[in-house]
Design a protein around this motif. Structure first.
Motif, mmCIF file in Angstrom:
data_model
loop_
_atom_site.group_PDB
_atom_site.id
_atom_site.type_symbol
_atom_site.label_atom_id
_atom_site.label_comp_id
_atom_site.label_asym_id
_atom_site.label_seq_id
_atom_site.Cartn_x
_atom_site.Cartn_y
_atom_site.Cartn_z
ATOM 1 N N UNK A 23 34.672 27.282 57.973
ATOM 2 C CA UNK A 23 34.508 28.063 56.745
ATOM 3 C C UNK A 23 33.470 29.158 56.958
ATOM 4 N N UNK A 24 33.727 30.325 56.394
ATOM 5 C CA UNK A 24 32.806 31.440 56.537
ATOM 6 C C UNK A 24 31.593 31.239 55.646
ATOM 7 N N UNK A 25 30.475 31.885 56.015
ATOM 8 C CA UNK A 25 29.265 31.816 55.214
ATOM 9 C C UNK A 25 29.258 32.822 54.085
ATOM 10 N N UNK A 26 30.304 33.612 53.999
ATOM 11 C CA UNK A 26 30.437 34.597 52.928
ATOM 12 C C UNK A 26 31.867 34.511 52.396
ATOM 13 N N UNK A 27 32.141 35.134 51.259
ATOM 14 C CA UNK A 27 33.506 35.082 50.728
ATOM 15 C C UNK A 27 34.527 35.667 51.707
ATOM 16 N N UNK A 28 35.658 35.003 51.806
ATOM 17 C CA UNK A 28 36.772 35.513 52.594
ATOM 18 C C UNK A 28 37.358 36.713 51.860
ATOM 19 N N UNK A 29 37.458 37.834 52.531
ATOM 20 C CA UNK A 29 37.975 39.053 51.904
ATOM 21 C C UNK A 29 39.420 39.291 52.373
ATOM 22 N N UNK A 30 40.331 39.325 51.424
ATOM 23 C CA UNK A 30 41.743 39.549 51.720
ATOM 24 C C UNK A 30 42.226 40.794 50.997
ATOM 25 N N UNK A 31 42.811 41.716 51.748
ATOM 26 C CA UNK A 31 43.394 42.922 51.166
ATOM 27 C C UNK A 31 44.919 42.837 51.226
ATOM 28 N N UNK A 32 45.551 43.507 50.261
ATOM 29 C CA UNK A 32 47.004 43.489 50.163
ATOM 30 C C UNK A 32 47.531 44.914 50.007
ATOM 31 N N UNK A 33 48.713 45.151 50.561
ATOM 32 C CA UNK A 33 49.429 46.389 50.284
ATOM 33 C C UNK A 33 50.860 46.013 49.924
ATOM 34 N N UNK A 34 51.208 46.254 48.669
ATOM 35 C CA UNK A 34 52.528 45.920 48.127
ATOM 36 C C UNK A 34 53.118 47.177 47.511
ATOM 37 N N UNK A 35 54.423 47.392 47.691
ATOM 38 C CA UNK A 35 55.022 48.638 47.219
ATOM 39 C C UNK A 35 56.016 48.507 46.091
ATOM 40 N N UNK A 36 56.449 47.275 45.743
ATOM 41 C CA UNK A 36 57.432 47.141 44.678
ATOM 42 C C UNK A 36 57.437 45.729 44.107
ATOM 43 N N UNK A 37 58.276 45.529 43.080
ATOM 44 C CA UNK A 37 58.227 44.296 42.279
ATOM 45 C C UNK A 37 58.482 43.036 43.090
ATOM 46 N N UNK A 38 59.436 43.047 44.014
ATOM 47 C CA UNK A 38 59.742 41.838 44.778
ATOM 48 C C UNK A 38 58.544 41.419 45.619
ATOM 49 N N UNK A 39 57.862 42.373 46.214
ATOM 50 C CA UNK A 39 56.668 42.072 46.985
ATOM 51 C C UNK A 39 55.522 41.615 46.111
ATOM 52 N N UNK A 40 55.466 42.112 44.887
ATOM 53 C CA UNK A 40 54.421 41.726 43.946
ATOM 54 C C UNK A 40 54.489 40.239 43.645
#
Length: 384
Positions: free
Chosen positions: A1-18
């Motif tokens: 486990x990390x000592x800081x918050x796990x940072x996750x980024x997302x790139x979604x382009x349309x409703x199905x991916x959302x």
């Protein structure tokens, strides 16, 4: 486990991916409670899970070369904006979800500045259908692919693409038996699904109107339900106001699930929805009218089918009609057969059951949980 918050980024382009992104976010919060931060781009489902998106994904939810060319400057600006926001965030992992013409361009830009960032592609681009050379090029900016179709990992390997794991699809977590045909004068329910993007909706609705007119001349024992994405409901209402059978338009995921669960047949735009219909046990006719410029590229399309259930089954169970073959007289007659207890209906219901079995075999656990397994393993390998 990390000592800081796990940072996750997302790139979604349309409703199905959302929807996929929202499932992933929920699983991340369960696996890493109180130590997860989200950033990037997504839609309304992801907003409900805690994402503050950079902008409305409707701005980039376009399909077809003509539509893209018309909005190219704005799309390029959004690609750069999204990439820079992720670079500034410096996340631990970047998930790019579907919509490869947008999401992959963002990933390329991010990778040039953050070469050590873990980039995971959720939903393999259709390299098995056309532009197979994309697979090898992906290795420059994608570390791993989360595949939703069983044949995709082997396809990527044969094309020298990134490593992949078949995690299944959230649709595989739910399946419904086909509805029985009602006796006597009880009406059947026909779903109409013209798509989620403005251009495809406007191209198909005139054909669907003419199809319903022909079908209504052949029989009157059916109602129509159109599950619409919220941003398209006004356009759809305008187009269906003078149909021979007035459709009921429903909006929202709960209403959509209810409509799928009660339907006897469907006439739909080609896309992921065909897999949703198969998992719901709904016999379907699939149609599409290609963007005029994309139509010129048809010789380069290698896949024998554009329908996901057909590709999973490896035989043409779901009828497909494209461009000049989208003929209302033919569509109406085919739907007519699916609304009765006929060999055509029996064949499709059996196909739906087989698709359900194949997809559920992979879903011993939810797809999103398997996705987090892959992420955790890759992050651990990098830190060891």
């Amino acid at each position: 486990m990390m000592n800081r918050p796990l940072r996750a980024s997302f790139v979604v382009g349309e409703a199905s991916g959302d929807e996929l992104g929202a499932d992933l976010m929920a699983a991340l919060k369960t696996r890493h409670p109180d130590v997860i931060q989200f950033s990037g781009l997504g839609g309304r489902a992801m907003q409900k899970e805690g994402l503050d998106p950079l902008f409305d994904i409707e701005e980039i939810a376009v399909m077809g070369v003509t539509a893209v060319v018309g909005r190219l400057p704005a799309i390029l600006k959004r690609i750069s904006q999204t990439a820079q926001a992720i670079i500034d965030e410096r996340p631990d992992v970047l998930f790019i979800i579907d919509s490869p013409d947008f999401t992959h361009r963002v990933a390329k830009k991010v990778r040039t500045v953050l070469p050590d960032l873990l980039v995971i592609n959720y939903v393999c681009p259709s390299v098995w259908a056309w532009r197979p050379a994309r697979a090898k090029k992906m290795t420059a900016y994608v570390d791993h692919v989360l595949a939703i179709l069983p044949f995709e990992p082997d396809t990527l390997e044969s094309l020298e693409g990134p490593p992949a794991t078949f995690i299944g699809h959230p649709l595989g977590e739910h399946a419904f038996a086909p509805r029985s045909i009602p006796e006597g004068q009880e009406k059947r329910t026909l779903l109409i699904l013209p798509g989620s993007r403005s251009d495809e909706v406007k191209r198909l609705l005139p054909d669907f109107k003419d199809t319903i007119k022909v079908l209504s001349e052949r029989r009157s024992d059916f109602d129509i339900v159109i599950p619409a994405v919220e941003r398209q409901q006004n356009t759809i209402r305008e187009h269906v106001s003078d149909w021979a059978v007035r459709p009921q338009i429903v909006v929202g995921s709960d209403a959509k699930k209810e409509a799928f669960a009660s339907a006897h047949a469907a006439l739909t735009a080609s896309g992921t929805v065909c897999l949703e219909l198969a998992m719901s046990g709904v016999p379907t006719i699939s149609t599409y009218r290609l963007d005029p410029m994309v139509r010129q590229m048809r010789p380069f399309i290698k896949a024998w089918s554009a329908n996901l259930p057909n590709l999973i089954l490896d035989y043409p169970a779901v009828p497909e009609y494209f461009d000049e073959f989208v003929r209302p007289n033919k569509l109406a007659r085919h739907i007519d057969r699916l609304l009765d207890d006929t060999p055509e209906r029996k064949s499709q219901t059996e196909a739906c059951s087989t698709v359900q079995h194949i997809m559920q075999e992979a879903n011993d656990r939810p797809a999103a949980e398997k996705a987090i397994d892959v992420m955790d393993r890759l992050l651990a390998e990098r830190s060891s």
